[in-house]
Motif scaffolding. Structure first.
Motif, PDB file in Angstrom:
ATOM      1  N   LEU A 102       0.835  -1.215   0.000  1.00 51.20           N
ATOM      2  CA  LEU A 102       0.000   0.000   0.000  1.00 51.20           C
ATOM      3  C   LEU A 102       0.864   1.258   0.000  1.00 51.20           C
ATOM      4  O   LEU A 102       0.588   2.223  -0.712  1.00 51.20           O
ATOM      5  CB  LEU A 102      -0.928   0.003   1.221  1.00 51.20           C
ATOM      6  CG  LEU A 102      -2.118  -0.965   1.162  1.00 51.20           C
ATOM      7  CD1 LEU A 102      -2.832  -1.007   2.503  1.00 51.20           C
ATOM      8  CD2 LEU A 102      -3.087  -0.552   0.042  1.00 51.20           C
ATOM      9  N   GLN A 103       1.904   1.258   0.819  1.00 47.98           N
ATOM     10  CA  GLN A 103       2.793   2.424   0.874  1.00 47.98           C
ATOM     11  C   GLN A 103       3.473   2.659  -0.467  1.00 47.98           C
ATOM     12  O   GLN A 103       3.608   3.794  -0.936  1.00 47.98           O
ATOM     13  CB  GLN A 103       3.834   2.230   1.988  1.00 47.98           C
ATOM     14  CG  GLN A 103       3.241   2.337   3.382  1.00 47.98           C
ATOM     15  CD  GLN A 103       4.263   1.997   4.465  1.00 47.98           C
ATOM     16  OE1 GLN A 103       5.295   1.365   4.184  1.00 47.98           O
ATOM     17  NE2 GLN A 103       3.974   2.409   5.691  1.00 47.98           N
ATOM     18  N   SER A 104       3.905   1.557  -1.090  1.00 50.60           N
ATOM     19  CA  SER A 104       4.562   1.672  -2.403  1.00 50.60           C
ATOM     20  C   SER A 104       3.576   2.196  -3.458  1.00 50.60           C
ATOM     21  O   SER A 104       3.924   3.054  -4.288  1.00 50.60           O
ATOM     22  CB  SER A 104       5.096   0.300  -2.809  1.00 50.60           C
ATOM     23  OG  SER A 104       5.674   0.362  -4.101  1.00 50.60           O
ATOM     24  N   GLU A 105       2.338   1.702  -3.378  1.00 48.45           N
ATOM     25  CA  GLU A 105       1.332   2.142  -4.350  1.00 48.45           C
ATOM     26  C   GLU A 105       0.974   3.604  -4.145  1.00 48.45           C
ATOM     27  O   GLU A 105       0.788   4.354  -5.107  1.00 48.45           O
ATOM     28  CB  GLU A 105       0.083   1.272  -4.242  1.00 48.45           C
ATOM     29  CG  GLU A 105      -0.955   1.594  -5.316  1.00 48.45           C
ATOM     30  CD  GLU A 105      -2.141   0.646  -5.307  1.00 48.45           C
ATOM     31  OE1 GLU A 105      -3.111   0.957  -4.603  1.00 48.45           O
ATOM     32  OE2 GLU A 105      -2.059  -0.385  -5.999  1.00 48.45           O
ATOM     33  N   LEU A 106       0.889   4.046  -2.857  1.00 46.84           N
ATOM     34  CA  LEU A 106       0.580   5.453  -2.574  1.00 46.84           C
ATOM     35  C   LEU A 106       1.658   6.380  -3.127  1.00 46.84           C
ATOM     36  O   LEU A 106       1.361   7.465  -3.652  1.00 46.84           O
ATOM     37  CB  LEU A 106       0.435   5.664  -1.056  1.00 46.84           C
ATOM     38  CG  LEU A 106      -0.896   5.206  -0.455  1.00 46.84           C
ATOM     39  CD1 LEU A 106      -0.860   5.257   1.065  1.00 46.84           C
ATOM     40  CD2 LEU A 106      -2.042   6.108  -0.986  1.00 46.84           C
ATOM     41  N   GLU A 107       2.919   5.957  -3.014  1.00 49.94           N
ATOM     42  CA  GLU A 107       4.000   6.770  -3.570  1.00 49.94           C
ATOM     43  C   GLU A 107       3.879   6.865  -5.090  1.00 49.94           C
ATOM     44  O   GLU A 107       4.063   7.929  -5.694  1.00 49.94           O
ATOM     45  CB  GLU A 107       5.356   6.154  -3.178  1.00 49.94           C
ATOM     46  CG  GLU A 107       5.676   6.275  -1.699  1.00 49.94           C
ATOM     47  CD  GLU A 107       6.939   5.531  -1.339  1.00 49.94           C
ATOM     48  OE1 GLU A 107       7.574   4.952  -2.273  1.00 49.94           O
ATOM     49  OE2 GLU A 107       7.317   5.500  -0.147  1.00 49.94           O
ATOM     50  N   SER A 108       3.547   5.726  -5.696  1.00 48.51           N
ATOM     51  CA  SER A 108       3.378   5.713  -7.157  1.00 48.51           C
ATOM     52  C   SER A 108       2.186   6.563  -7.591  1.00 48.51           C
ATOM     53  O   SER A 108       2.250   7.296  -8.576  1.00 48.51           O
ATOM     54  CB  SER A 108       3.201   4.264  -7.620  1.00 48.51           C
ATOM     55  OG  SER A 108       2.957   4.212  -9.014  1.00 48.51           O
ATOM     56  N   LEU A 109       1.079   6.468  -6.804  1.00 47.47           N
ATOM     57  CA  LEU A 109      -0.116   7.246  -7.131  1.00 47.47           C
ATOM     58  C   LEU A 109       0.133   8.744  -6.971  1.00 47.47           C
ATOM     59  O   LEU A 109      -0.402   9.557  -7.734  1.00 47.47           O
ATOM     60  CB  LEU A 109      -1.282   6.803  -6.239  1.00 47.47           C
ATOM     61  CG  LEU A 109      -1.876   5.419  -6.556  1.00 47.47           C
ATOM     62  CD1 LEU A 109      -2.900   5.029  -5.485  1.00 47.47           C
ATOM     63  CD2 LEU A 109      -2.545   5.432  -7.933  1.00 47.47           C
ATOM     64  N   ALA A 110       0.937   9.100  -5.974  1.00 45.87           N
ATOM     65  CA  ALA A 110       1.251  10.512  -5.757  1.00 45.87           C
ATOM     66  C   ALA A 110       1.996  11.081  -6.963  1.00 45.87           C
ATOM     67  O   ALA A 110       1.730  12.208  -7.421  1.00 45.87           O
ATOM     68  CB  ALA A 110       2.075  10.691  -4.485  1.00 45.87           C
ATOM     69  N   LYS A 111       2.966  10.310  -7.468  1.00 44.09           N
ATOM     70  CA  LYS A 111       3.695  10.755  -8.665  1.00 44.09           C
ATOM     71  C   LYS A 111       2.757  10.842  -9.876  1.00 44.09           C
ATOM     72  O   LYS A 111       2.832  11.778 -10.665  1.00 44.09           O
ATOM     73  CB  LYS A 111       4.841   9.783  -8.963  1.00 44.09           C
ATOM     74  CG  LYS A 111       5.947   9.798  -7.910  1.00 44.09           C
ATOM     75  CD  LYS A 111       7.022   8.771  -8.248  1.00 44.09           C
ATOM     76  CE  LYS A 111       8.117   8.756  -7.196  1.00 44.09           C
ATOM     77  NZ  LYS A 111       9.157   7.737  -7.484  1.00 44.09           N
ATOM     78  N   ARG A 112       1.909   9.809  -9.970  1.00 40.45           N
ATOM     79  CA  ARG A 112       0.957   9.784 -11.089  1.00 40.45           C
ATOM     80  C   ARG A 112       0.006  10.967 -11.020  1.00 40.45           C
ATOM     81  O   ARG A 112      -0.271  11.613 -12.018  1.00 40.45           O
ATOM     82  CB  ARG A 112       0.175   8.467 -11.044  1.00 40.45           C
ATOM     83  CG  ARG A 112      -0.951   8.353 -12.057  1.00 40.45           C
ATOM     84  CD  ARG A 112      -0.428   8.320 -13.455  1.00 40.45           C
ATOM     85  NE  ARG A 112      -1.503   8.077 -14.415  1.00 40.45           N
ATOM     86  CZ  ARG A 112      -1.451   8.390 -15.694  1.00 40.45           C
ATOM     87  NH1 ARG A 112      -0.349   8.958 -16.188  1.00 40.45           N
ATOM     88  NH2 ARG A 112      -2.448   8.127 -16.500  1.00 40.45           N
ATOM     89  N   GLN A 113      -0.474  11.272  -9.801  1.00 48.60           N
ATOM     90  CA  GLN A 113      -1.393  12.398  -9.622  1.00 48.60           C
ATOM     91  C   GLN A 113      -0.717  13.716  -9.981  1.00 48.60           C
ATOM     92  O   GLN A 113      -1.314  14.574 -10.636  1.00 48.60           O
ATOM     93  CB  GLN A 113      -1.897  12.442  -8.186  1.00 48.60           C
ATOM     94  CG  GLN A 113      -2.874  13.597  -7.921  1.00 48.60           C
ATOM     95  CD  GLN A 113      -3.429  13.575  -6.514  1.00 48.60           C
ATOM     96  OE1 GLN A 113      -3.534  12.510  -5.896  1.00 48.60           O
ATOM     97  NE2 GLN A 113      -3.759  14.735  -5.990  1.00 48.60           N
ATOM     98  N   SER A 114       0.530  13.872  -9.570  1.00 54.34           N
ATOM     99  CA  SER A 114       1.264  15.100  -9.865  1.00 54.34           C
ATOM    100  C   SER A 114       1.426  15.293 -11.365  1.00 54.34           C
ATOM    101  O   SER A 114       1.240  16.398 -11.899  1.00 54.34           O
ATOM    102  CB  SER A 114       2.644  15.052  -9.186  1.00 54.34           C
ATOM    103  OG  SER A 114       3.393  16.200  -9.522  1.00 54.34           O
ATOM    104  N   ALA A 115       1.753  14.188 -12.055  1.00 47.45           N
ATOM    105  CA  ALA A 115       1.924  14.266 -13.511  1.00 47.45           C
ATOM    106  C   ALA A 115       0.606  14.600 -14.195  1.00 47.45           C
ATOM    107  O   ALA A 115       0.549  15.417 -15.121  1.00 47.45           O
ATOM    108  CB  ALA A 115       2.481  12.953 -14.038  1.00 47.45           C
ATOM    109  N   LEU A 116      -0.480  13.983 -13.727  1.00 43.13           N
ATOM    110  CA  LEU A 116      -1.786  14.240 -14.329  1.00 43.13           C
ATOM    111  C   LEU A 116      -2.260  15.664 -14.058  1.00 43.13           C
ATOM    112  O   LEU A 116      -2.891  16.298 -14.913  1.00 43.13           O
ATOM    113  CB  LEU A 116      -2.815  13.231 -13.800  1.00 43.13           C
ATOM    114  CG  LEU A 116      -2.669  11.796 -14.312  1.00 43.13           C
ATOM    115  CD1 LEU A 116      -3.624  10.860 -13.583  1.00 43.13           C
ATOM    116  CD2 LEU A 116      -2.927  11.739 -15.824  1.00 43.13           C
TER     117      LEU A 116
END
Length: 249
Positions: A102-116
């Motif tokens: 979950l922590q790894s996915e949240l970090e990935s989602l944060a980057k994805r959200q920033s890019a979007l």
């Protein structure tokens, strides 16, 4: 002997007819060359171009708005996924391995959200630019169409004025034609068609008013000797010559 003969009064009427025909030719030329015509054509072209540009700009703006909605929906989807993961993480129900995932996915989602979100900002800027272009093209189109309406009205008024003069001249012509012998009229019409709209011309101070050439002495003597009802032709321009009080013969 001339093939056609006509009373002097009829020959004088022929000059009146020629004057009317010349006026009609002038009116036709004036109608074809009204200054409003070229302005009207230019404005029609300009308004048409602006309408086409506006359609393209509106379509582009609509496409960008759709792109913006999609980009915002992508951000919302990532946010929703991240929010779900955070709640699961905070619930304490996840095992150690799942917590790590979950922590790894949240970090990935944060980057994805920033890019979007960067994509959303870029699209928003393009939407704003497209909206400004659409507004400017709308303004220009409205101005061009207003000018076109104004010039169209002015052109119609000028054409109506010319048409009124044409109608009056034609009515006068009809009255004159009815008084002329058929053979004289036929000759006049034939010559007018052959020689640039001028079929009959007065002799003025020994000069043909049709071609503006001065008559030579032999022509003058021939005209002097001709009977009053003889329909004369100028040897140089072949138009009908009409004797008047100002002929100088």
């Amino acid at each position: 002997m001339p093939a056609v003969q006509a009373a002097p009064a009829d020959q004088q009427r022929l000059l009146d007819l020629q004057a009317l025909d010349s006026k009609l030719d002038q009116l036709a030329h004036r109608r074809r060359t009204l200054p409003q015509l070229s302005e009207h054509t230019a404005l029609e072209t300009r308004a048409g171009q602006l309408r086409d540009l506006l359609v393209a700009a509106t379509t582009a703006q609509s496409d960008l708005a759709r792109e913006q909605r999609k980009a915002e929906a992508d951000v919302d989807q990532v946010r929703s996924r991240a929010e779900r993961d955070r709640k699961l993480l905070e619930s304490g129900s996840a095992g150690a391995r799942e917590l790590s995932n979950l922590q790894s996915e949240l970090e990935s989602l944060a980057k994805r959200q920033s890019a979007l979100e960067d994509v959303v900002l870029d699209v928003m800027e393009r939407v704003e630019s497209a909206s400004a272009r659409t507004a400017e093209l709308t303004r220009q189109r409205d101005l061009a169409e207003a000018d076109l309406t104004r010039v169209t009205a002015a052109l119609s008024a000028e054409q109506a004025s010319v048409d009124k003069d044409v109608a009056f001249a034609r009515s006068q012509r009809g009255l004159l034609v009815a008084q002329l012998p058929a053979d004289l009229l036929a000759l006049y019409e034939k010559l007018r068609a052959q020689y640039g709209g001028i079929g009959a011309a007065a002799i003025k101070q020994r000069r043909c008013e049709g071609c503006r050439l001065e008559l030579d002495i032999s022509e003058v003597n021939e005209i002097r000797a001709a009977a009053p009802d003889a329909v004369l032709r100028h040897d140089s321009c072949r138009r009908i010559l009409v004797r008047t009080a100002d002929s100088g013969l």
